[in-house]
Design an enzyme around this catalytic site. Structure first.
Site, PDB file in Angstrom:
ATOM      1  N   HIS A  84       0.811  -1.213   0.000  1.00  0.00           N
ATOM      2  CA  HIS A  84       0.000   0.000   0.000  1.00  0.00           C
ATOM      3  C   HIS A  84       0.850   1.271   0.000  1.00  0.00           C
ATOM      4  O   HIS A  84       0.319   2.352  -0.257  1.00  0.00           O
ATOM      5  CB  HIS A  84      -0.943  -0.001   1.202  1.00  0.00           C
ATOM      6  CG  HIS A  84      -2.016  -1.041   1.114  1.00  0.00           C
ATOM      7  ND1 HIS A  84      -3.279  -0.774   0.650  1.00  0.00           N
ATOM      8  CD2 HIS A  84      -1.999  -2.367   1.407  1.00  0.00           C
ATOM      9  CE1 HIS A  84      -4.008  -1.879   0.672  1.00  0.00           C
ATOM     10  NE2 HIS A  84      -3.254  -2.858   1.133  1.00  0.00           N
ATOM     11  N   ASP A 105       3.661   9.354  -1.240  1.00  0.00           N
ATOM     12  CA  ASP A 105       2.523   8.581  -0.755  1.00  0.00           C
ATOM     13  C   ASP A 105       2.222   7.467  -1.747  1.00  0.00           C
ATOM     14  O   ASP A 105       2.282   7.685  -2.970  1.00  0.00           O
ATOM     15  CB  ASP A 105       1.288   9.475  -0.606  1.00  0.00           C
ATOM     16  CG  ASP A 105       0.445   9.117   0.600  1.00  0.00           C
ATOM     17  OD1 ASP A 105       0.533   7.969   1.078  1.00  0.00           O
ATOM     18  OD2 ASP A 105      -0.294   9.988   1.085  1.00  0.00           O
TER      19      ASP A 105
END
Length: 475
Positions: A160, A356
Site C-alpha cells: 500500500h 505517498d
C-alpha cells in the site's frame, strides 16, 4: 459492490483488523473492509494486545460471512517488529527517507519472528480452497513463512506504500532478503506503474529469476458510500456548523495522519506564502488541517508534531485578525460521515504529501463534493493518486510558491471549470472503485498458475488506465 463467484474464502492478513462497529476515519482500514463486502472471508491480524506468556492467544469473532481472527503478540518482540523494523526502517526507506532509517539487526529478527507467529496462527485455520491476500510492509515475509509450513494455497501480496527504486532500497542491509520474500508470492501488487517498475528493476539487478507475477493495481474507494455519507444528516450538521464558523470565508482542508511523509510543515509554509502573496484570495480562506497523531512512540513523529505546533502558532501570530485565525490545526480523529461533511464544506482540498503510495483521502474529498458546487483538489505529484487524478491541480510540494499559486487558482476557479474537472475525476473514481480494485487483484491471483517448480512467470500487469499486458519480467 458486485457479487463475486464462490471460489473459497478470501483470507486477508494485515497488521491490524477493522472490526465491525469500530469508528474508521478512512484510508486503508475502510478500503479493506469494503473489499470483503459480501464474500465469505477470514481476516487475521494483531489484536492490539500483548501475550502475557509463551502461548499466543487467538480470539475469533464473527459478523455475517466474515470471521475475524485476532492474534496477541509477545511484548518482547512487538516493539522490534512494529516500532523498530516496520516503522523506523521500512516506512522511512520506502518513502525515500534514507536519512531516517534506524536499522538494528535485532529489530529485523523480531520482525521475522512476528511474521512466523502470524504464519503459524494462519496455517492452522486455512482451508484447501482459500485464497490468501497479504497486505503491506509489516508482513512481507509472511508468504515465505507459510511455504515453510507447507501451505500451498495461492498467496497474493499488496504493497500500500511506495516501492522505492533499487538505489534507495540498497541502503537496507537485508534488501536482497526482502526482495526474495516479495518474490515468494504468486502475485505481488503495487499502487502505480512507477512502483512496479522499481520492483522489476530491483529483481533484475539482483538476478532474482524465481518469482510470481506482479502488477499495478491502484486502490480505489467506495465512491457511492462516501457520496451517500456526505448527504447524510450527520454530515449535513457537520458541514453546516463548520461553514457557520467561517464568518463568510471559504475553507481549505487537509486530512492526514500525523506523519513526516505527508509534507505538513511544507504545506503550512506554502499556505503562509499564499497569505503573503497579495493574491485576491489571500485572507479569504481558512485552512483546516486535521492530523490525528500516530506512532507517538517514534521520535520522528514527536518532532513533526512539535514543528507543526510551532508553525501554526507562528503563522497565526503573524496573520490572524480579531475575527479570523488563518490555520486551524486539530490533532483528533472524526467519524467518516463527519469527515465527509467537512470535505463537502471545503472549497479546496490540500493533499500535498512528499511521498505517498496512493492517498485515499484525495479520492474521498472528491467523492464528498456537491455536484452543483464542487471544490478543487490540489494534489502532490508524489502521491500515487496523481497518476489517475490528472484533472486535479498537480503541484510539487517542495515548491511553496507553486503551491501558493495553485491555492489562489483553485480559489478563483469558475464554477463551470470546477464542475467539468470534478465530473471527469468522478468518472475515473467510479471506474476504479474499491470493488473493481479487489476483484481485479483476486481474479488475477486466482487465474494464474501457482508459483512452483523452476523458472519465473514473466508477464507484468499494467494499471487500469492502459489495461495492457506487457512482456517484462515480473508490496
Amino acid at each position: 459492490m458486485h457479487e463475486r463467484a464462490e471460489t473459497g474464502r478470501i483470507v486477508q492478513v494485515s497488521n491490524r483488523v477493522a472490526l465491525p462497529g469500530e469508528t474508521q476515519t478512512g484510508g486503508l482500514a475502510v478500503a479493506l473492509a469494503a473489499a470483503m463486502d459480501g464474500a465469505p472471508a477470514l481476516w487475521l491480524g494483531w489484536s492490539g494486545r500483548m501475550a502475557s506468556d509463551a502461548r499466543l492467544p487467538l480470539e475469533t469473532l464473527h459478523s455475517g460471512r466474515i470471521e475475524y481472527a485476532l492474534l496477541d503478540l509477545p511484548a518482547d518482540d512487538f516493539d522490534g517488529y512494529y516500532h523498530g523494523f516496520a516503522n523506523r526502517v521500512l516506512w522511512p526507506l520506502f518513502h525515500y527517507r534514507i536519512d531516517l532509517v534506524d536499522y538494528h539487526r535485532e529489530h529485523h529478527e523480531a520482525w521475522l519472528r512476528v511474521n512466523r507467529y502470524f504464519a503459524e496462527a494462519l496455517a492452522r485455520r486455512l482451508r484447501a480452497d482459500d485464497t490468501v491476500w497479504v497486505h503491506d510492509y509489516h508482513l512481507i515475509p509472511l508468504a515465505r513463512c507459510l511455504r515453510e509450513l507447507g501451505v500451498s494455497n495461492r498467496i497474493g501480496f499488496f504493497l500500500h506504500i511506495p516501492m522505492p527504486p533499487p538505489d534507495v532500497l540498497r541502503a537496507l542491509p537485508v534488501h536482497r532478503d526482502l526482495l526474495e520474500a516479495l518474490a515468494c508470492h504468486d502475485l505481488t501488487g503495487f499502487q502505480t506503474r512507477a512502483d512496479l517498475d522499481n520492483y522489476q528493476h530491483a529483481l533484475r539487478q539482483h538476478g532474482i529469476t524465481r518469482h510470481g507475477r506482479s502488477g499495478a493495481f491502484p486502490i480505489g474507494i467506495d465512491v457511492e458510500a462516501i457520496a451517500a455519507q456526505a448527504r447524510s444528516a450527520e454530515a449535513e450538521r457537520a458541514e453546516h456548523d463548520l461553514r457557520a464558523s467561517l464568518s463568510g470565508r471559504r475553507l481549505a482542508i487537509g486530512v492526514d495522519r500525523l506523519d513526516y511523509s505527508k509534507g505538513l510543515p511544507e504545506r503550512f509554509r506554502s499556505f503562509e506564502r499564499h497569505l503573503e502573496s497579495g493574491a485576491a484570495s489571500a485572507g479569504q480562506l481558512t485552512y483546516l488541517q486535521i492530523a490525528p497523531p500516530s506512532r507517538i512512540q517514534v521520535p520522528e513523529y514527536q518532532d513533526v508534531r512539535r514543528e507543526l505546533e510551532g508553525l501554526a502558532g507562528h503563522i497565526n501570530g503573524r496573520h490572524a485578525k480579531p475575527d479570523w485565525t488563518p490555520i486551524r490545526y486539530v490533532n483528533d480523529s472524526f467519524p467518516q460521515p463527519v469527515l465527509a461533511g467537512f470535505h463537502r464544506a471545503a472549497a479546496i482540498g490540500l493533499i500535498t504529501p512528499l511521498r505517498d503510495g496512493m492517498n485515499l483521502v484525495a479520492k474521498e474529498y472528491l467523492a464528498a463534493q456537491s455536484p452543483a458546487d464542487p471544490g478543487v483538489l490540489v494534489l502532490s505529484r508524489f502521491a500515487g493518486a496523481a497518476e489517475e487524478l490528472v484533472e486535479a491541480l498537480i503541484v510539487n510540494p517542495h515548491d511553496p510558491d507553486a503551491v501558493a499559486e495553485a491555492i489562489d487558482l483553485a480559489a478563483g476557479m469558475p464554477l463551470r471549470e470546477r464542475q467539468e474537472r470534478w465530473r471527469a475525476l468522478m468518472a475515473r473514481l467510479r471506474g476504479n472503485d474499491v470493488g473493481h480494485w479487489a476483484r481485479r487483484f483476486l481474479e488475477t491471483l486466482r487465474a494464474e498458475p501457482r508459483l512452483r517448480g523452476g523458472g519465473a512467470m514473466t508477464t507484468a500487469l499494467a494499471g487500469p488506465r492502459s489495461g495492457a499486458l506487457t512482456g517484462d519480467s515480473l508490496r
